[in-house]
Design a protein around this motif. Structure first.
Motif, PDB file in Angstrom:
ATOM      1  N   THR A  10       1.370 -10.018 -12.565  1.00 18.40           N
ATOM      2  CA  THR A  10       1.338  -9.728 -11.270  1.00 18.40           C
ATOM      3  C   THR A  10       1.596  -7.979 -11.494  1.00 18.40           C
ATOM      4  O   THR A  10       2.664  -7.679 -11.869  1.00 18.40           O
ATOM      5  N   ILE A  11       0.719  -7.203 -10.915  1.00 20.94           N
ATOM      6  CA  ILE A  11       0.855  -5.598 -10.938  1.00 20.94           C
ATOM      7  C   ILE A  11       1.320  -5.257  -9.568  1.00 20.94           C
ATOM      8  O   ILE A  11       0.594  -5.636  -8.499  1.00 20.94           O
ATOM      9  N   LYS A  12       2.410  -4.911  -9.440  1.00 22.26           N
ATOM     10  CA  LYS A  12       3.205  -4.360  -8.170  1.00 22.26           C
ATOM     11  C   LYS A  12       3.160  -2.851  -8.198  1.00 22.26           C
ATOM     12  O   LYS A  12       2.412  -2.160  -9.070  1.00 22.26           O
ATOM     13  N   PRO A  13       2.971  -2.373  -6.805  1.00 18.99           N
ATOM     14  CA  PRO A  13       2.923  -0.915  -6.567  1.00 18.99           C
ATOM     15  C   PRO A  13       3.897  -0.202  -7.454  1.00 18.99           C
ATOM     16  O   PRO A  13       5.105  -0.600  -7.587  1.00 18.99           O
ATOM     17  N   SER A  14       3.653   1.182  -7.991  1.00 24.53           N
ATOM     18  CA  SER A  14       4.461   1.745  -8.719  1.00 24.53           C
ATOM     19  C   SER A  14       5.924   2.536  -7.817  1.00 24.53           C
ATOM     20  O   SER A  14       6.913   2.551  -8.467  1.00 24.53           O
ATOM     21  N   LEU A  64      -3.627   1.031 -11.818  1.00 21.86           N
ATOM     22  CA  LEU A  64      -3.720  -0.250 -10.879  1.00 21.86           C
ATOM     23  C   LEU A  64      -2.459  -0.073  -9.979  1.00 21.86           C
ATOM     24  O   LEU A  64      -2.468   0.081  -8.759  1.00 21.86           O
ATOM     25  N   SER A  65      -1.220   0.197 -10.666  1.00 15.80           N
ATOM     26  CA  SER A  65       0.042  -0.005  -9.916  1.00 15.80           C
ATOM     27  C   SER A  65       0.085   1.243  -9.174  1.00 15.80           C
ATOM     28  O   SER A  65       0.590   1.171  -7.899  1.00 15.80           O
ATOM     29  N   GLU A  66      -0.341   2.668  -9.521  1.00 10.63           N
ATOM     30  CA  GLU A  66      -0.405   3.804  -8.734  1.00 10.63           C
ATOM     31  C   GLU A  66      -1.216   3.466  -7.437  1.00 10.63           C
ATOM     32  O   GLU A  66      -0.981   3.970  -6.523  1.00 10.63           O
ATOM     33  N   THR A  67      -2.414   2.851  -7.595  1.00  9.62           N
ATOM     34  CA  THR A  67      -3.522   2.726  -6.650  1.00  9.62           C
ATOM     35  C   THR A  67      -2.867   1.739  -5.564  1.00  9.62           C
ATOM     36  O   THR A  67      -3.020   2.259  -4.224  1.00  9.62           O
ATOM     37  N   LEU A  68      -2.092   0.948  -5.977  1.00  5.00           N
ATOM     38  CA  LEU A  68      -1.489  -0.057  -4.839  1.00  5.00           C
ATOM     39  C   LEU A  68      -0.407   0.628  -4.142  1.00  5.00           C
ATOM     40  O   LEU A  68      -0.198   0.322  -2.900  1.00  5.00           O
ATOM     41  N   PHE A  71      -2.815   2.335  -1.567  1.00  2.00           N
ATOM     42  CA  PHE A  71      -3.264   1.119  -0.708  1.00  2.00           C
ATOM     43  C   PHE A  71      -2.128   0.097  -0.621  1.00  2.00           C
ATOM     44  O   PHE A  71      -2.531  -1.193  -1.044  1.00  2.00           O
ATOM     45  N   TYR A  72      -1.296   0.215  -0.085  1.00  2.00           N
ATOM     46  CA  TYR A  72       0.088  -0.619   0.119  1.00  2.00           C
ATOM     47  C   TYR A  72      -0.308  -2.156   0.978  1.00  2.00           C
ATOM     48  O   TYR A  72       0.334  -3.026   0.369  1.00  2.00           O
ATOM     49  N   PRO A  73      -1.196  -2.163   1.711  1.00  2.00           N
ATOM     50  CA  PRO A  73      -1.654  -3.235   2.270  1.00  2.00           C
ATOM     51  C   PRO A  73      -2.393  -4.162   1.390  1.00  2.00           C
ATOM     52  O   PRO A  73      -2.237  -5.474   1.457  1.00  2.00           O
ATOM     53  N   VAL A  74      -2.997  -3.602   0.482  1.00  2.00           N
ATOM     54  CA  VAL A  74      -3.734  -4.410  -0.590  1.00  2.00           C
ATOM     55  C   VAL A  74      -2.641  -5.264  -1.418  1.00  2.00           C
ATOM     56  O   VAL A  74      -2.828  -6.441  -2.146  1.00  2.00           O
ATOM     57  N   ALA A  75      -1.272  -4.743  -1.529  1.00  4.03           N
ATOM     58  CA  ALA A  75      -0.485  -5.415  -2.573  1.00  4.03           C
ATOM     59  C   ALA A  75       0.240  -6.465  -1.460  1.00  4.03           C
ATOM     60  O   ALA A  75       1.143  -6.962  -1.885  1.00  4.03           O
ATOM     61  N   GLY A  76       0.117  -6.274  -0.363  1.00  4.12           N
ATOM     62  CA  GLY A  76       0.649  -7.751   0.643  1.00  4.12           C
ATOM     63  C   GLY A  76       0.128  -8.841   0.679  1.00  4.12           C
ATOM     64  O   GLY A  76      -0.847  -8.970  -0.037  1.00  4.12           O
ATOM     65  N   GLU A  89       4.174  -7.828  -3.221  1.00  2.00           N
ATOM     66  CA  GLU A  89       3.955  -8.716  -4.122  1.00  2.00           C
ATOM     67  C   GLU A  89       2.764  -8.570  -4.890  1.00  2.00           C
ATOM     68  O   GLU A  89       2.777  -9.106  -6.072  1.00  2.00           O
ATOM     69  N   GLY A  90       1.787  -7.485  -4.903  1.00  2.00           N
ATOM     70  CA  GLY A  90       1.055  -7.128  -5.870  1.00  2.00           C
ATOM     71  C   GLY A  90      -0.184  -7.699  -5.960  1.00  2.00           C
ATOM     72  O   GLY A  90      -0.778  -8.570  -5.255  1.00  2.00           O
TER      73      GLY A  90
END
Length: 451
Positions: A10-14, A64-68, A71-76, A89-90
Motif C-alpha cells: 500500500t502506497i500512502k501519501p508522502s 505516486l506517494s507524492e501525487t496522493l 490528490f488526497y481524496p484518492v488515498a481515502g 489508507e493509500g
C-alpha cells in the motif's frame, strides 16, 4: 503467457492529510456512478537509456506517494453515499513479472490476456457496501525489460477526465517536471451538485441498480478496430449533411461520424443474431459536462461530470444513412444546456424524468438494443511520460466476462482512432462475420480488425 505477482503493498501519501480535510464530499453525479474500475495499460518498451526496472519501480512508488498528497481524496475510502473519508489508507500497488517479451505481446496485441496486466478485474460491478481503494496499480516487467503500467481507477470519484489529471500529475512528478503539475479542483462539483442526503428512496434505488448488475455476468469478447486518419476523413465526408445551410453543421466531428458508423453496424450484427428486425435501438453517449457548463468547471475539476445522452432510433437497417444517425445524435446533444444541468441542482428527481431521458413512451417494453459510446479523445493518455518517453501503445480491457456489455470506447492514436468494443459473444461473432463492412463502406479500405 505467465504473469507472476512479485510484490504487493500500500502506497500512502508522502504527507498526512490535514484534519481540516478529513471528509471529502462527493457530488450528486459521483453518487450515480456504478461501482466499477476504469482500466488502462500503458506500454513502454525497453530502449537505449531505459532505467533499470528496480530503479523505475522505486521512482514510480515515490512519485505516486507524492501525487496522493496532492490528490488526497484518492488515498481515502468511501464509507457512505455522500463522503470519502480521507484517512490516508493509500493506493494498492503491485509489481509483476511477465515471461514474454513485450513485442510478443503486442504483435498483434493479445487482448484476451490484457486483463492479467491489470491489478484487479475491471469488468465487475461492485456493491455499494464494499470499501475499495480509489486507485489500484500493477507495474508489469516484461522479460525484455519493457514496462507496462496497469491502472484501475474507481469510477465513484475519477471519471476519464479526472483520471487523466491524476495520471498526468503522477507522470510529471515521476519524470521530475513539477512545474507542469496541474492544480486539481476538488470543490466545484459538490458545491454546484451536492450529494443527496435526505432521499433514502433514491439511495435504495442506486443500491438496487448496483447489486442487480453485480449479479449479472455475460459471456463477452472485446475487439479493437483501428481507423486510419484517411478512413476517418472519408467517414466525415460521407456523414456531411449537404442540405443544411449552416456551414458548421456540414462537418461532423471525428467522434460523431465514427460513433454513428459503429452504432449502425453493431445494431445490424445484433439483429442478425436475434432474427428480429423490428427492435428499436438506443445509443447512450456519455458526455463530459465540463465544457458545456463553463465556469467554475474546467479540465481540472475532479469528479464524475458526466451526462448520458440517449438517442433513440426506431429502425436501423443496411440502408440507414450514417448522416441520419449523426443528425439525430446532434439534435439530442443540442438539448443539453447549462440551465438543464442547474435544474438538477434544485430537483435531483428530474434525472429520471422526460427532461433528461427523452425516449418514446413504452420504449423499455420493446426490448431496445442498447449501445453505450464514450470518447477518451483529448484526454492525452498516449502522452503520459513517466521518464520513459511516451507509451508505445495504450490498452483498455479484455477478458470474456462483463457486467455491462455492448460498450464502445473511442480513443485517439497517432495513426487515427481506435474503437474498443466489448460485446456479448454471439453479437460479436456476427459483427465479425459482417466485418467486411469496415472495408467496403469506406473509400479508403484501411480499417483493420485486430484481436
Amino acid at each position: 503467457m505467465e504473469i507472476t505477482i512479485t510484490s504487493r503493498e500500500t502506497i500512502k501519501p508522502s504527507l498526512p492529510t490535514p484534519p481540516t480535510k478529513t471528509f471529502f464530499k462527493l457530488s450528486l453525479f459521483d453518487q450515480l456512478q456504478l461501482v466499477t474500475y476504469l482500466p488502462m495499460v500503458l506500454f513502454y518498451p525497453n530502449k537505449q537509456g531505459f532505467p533499470e526496472p528496480s530503479h523505475m519501480c522505486a521512482q514510480l512508488k515515490k512519485s505516486l506517494s507524492e501525487t496522493l498528497t496532492i490528490f488526497y481524496p484518492v488515498a481515502g475510502r468511501r464509507k457512505d453515499h455522500t463522503f470519502i473519508t480521507c484517512n490516508d489508507e493509500g493506493a494498492l500497488y503491485l509489481e509483476a513479472k511477465v515471461n514474454r517479451n513485450m513485442v510478443e505481446f503486442l504483435t498483434p496485441p493479445k487482448l484476451k490476456f490484457i486483463n492479467k496486466l491489470l491489478p484487479c478485474e475491471p469488468n465487475i460491478i461492485h456493491s455499494n457496501r464494499e470499501v475499495l481503494p480509489q486507485v489500484v496499480i500493477q507495474v508489469n516487467i516484461f522479460k525484455c525489460g519493457g514496462i507496462a503500467i496497469g491502472t484501475c481507477n474507481l469510477h465513484t470519484l475519477l471519471d476519464g477526465c479526472s483520471g487523466s489529471l491524476f495520471q498526468t500529475t503522477w507522470a510529471a512528478i515521476c519524470r521530475g517536471s513539477r512545474e507542469k503539475v496541474p492544480c486539481p479542483d476538488f470543490t466545484s462539483a459538490s458545491s454546484i451538485f451536492p450529494p443527496i442526503t435526505n432521499h433514502l428512496s433514491l439511495h435504495d434505488h442506486f443500491d438496487h441498480i448496483n447489486e442487480h448488475f453485480s449479479n449479472i455476468l455475460k459471456k463477452c469478447t472485446t475487439r479493437r478496430f483501428v481507423f486510419s486518419t484517411a478512413s476517418i476523413n472519408s467517414l466525415r465526408a460521407q456523414a456531411k449533411d449537404d442540405d443544411q445551410d449552416d456551414e458548421s453543421s456540414k462537418s461532423p466531428t471525428r467522434y460523431e461520424a465514427l460513433a454513428a458508423f459503429i452504432w449502425k453496424h453493431v445494431i445490424l450484427a445484433c439483429k442478425i443474431e436475434t432474427e428480429d428486425s423490428t427492435r428499436p435501438t438506443v445509443a447512450v453517449h456519455v458526455v463530459d459536462m465540463r465544457r458545456r457548463m463553463g465556469e467554475p468547471f474546467s479540465r481540472n475539476t475532479i469528479g464524475n461530470m458526466l451526462w448520458p445522452v440517449m438517442v433513440f432510433c426506431e429502425t436501423v437497417n443496411a440502408d440507414t444513412d450514417v448522416r441520419y444517425l449523426v443528425g439525430i445524435a446532434r439534435e439530442n446533444f443540442g438539448k443539453l444546456s447549462r440551465e438543464l444541468f442547474l435544474r438538477v441542482n434544485s430537483d435531483p428527481k428530474i434525472l429520471g424524468g422526460n427532461q433528461c431521458v427523452d425516449l418514446p413512451h413504452g420504449t423499455e417494453t420493446r426490448n431496445p438494443i442498447p449501445l453505450v459510446l464514450t470518447s477518451w479523445c483529448g484526454l492525452n493518455f498516449s502522452d503520459l511520460d513517466f521518464g520513459l518517453g511516451k507509451p508505445l501503445w495504450v490498452g483498455v480491457r479484455g477478458g470474456d466476462q462483463e457486467n455491462l456489455p455492448n460498450v464502445a470506447v473511442i480513443m485517439e492514436t497517432d495513426k487515427g482512432m481506435e474503437a474498443w468494443l466489448t460485446m456479448e459473444m454471439q453479437h460479436m461473432v456476427n459483427l465479425e462475420k459482417d466485418v467486411e463492412f469496415l472495408r467496403l463502406a469506406l473509400l479508403n479500405p484501411s480499417v483493420s480488425n485486430i484481436e
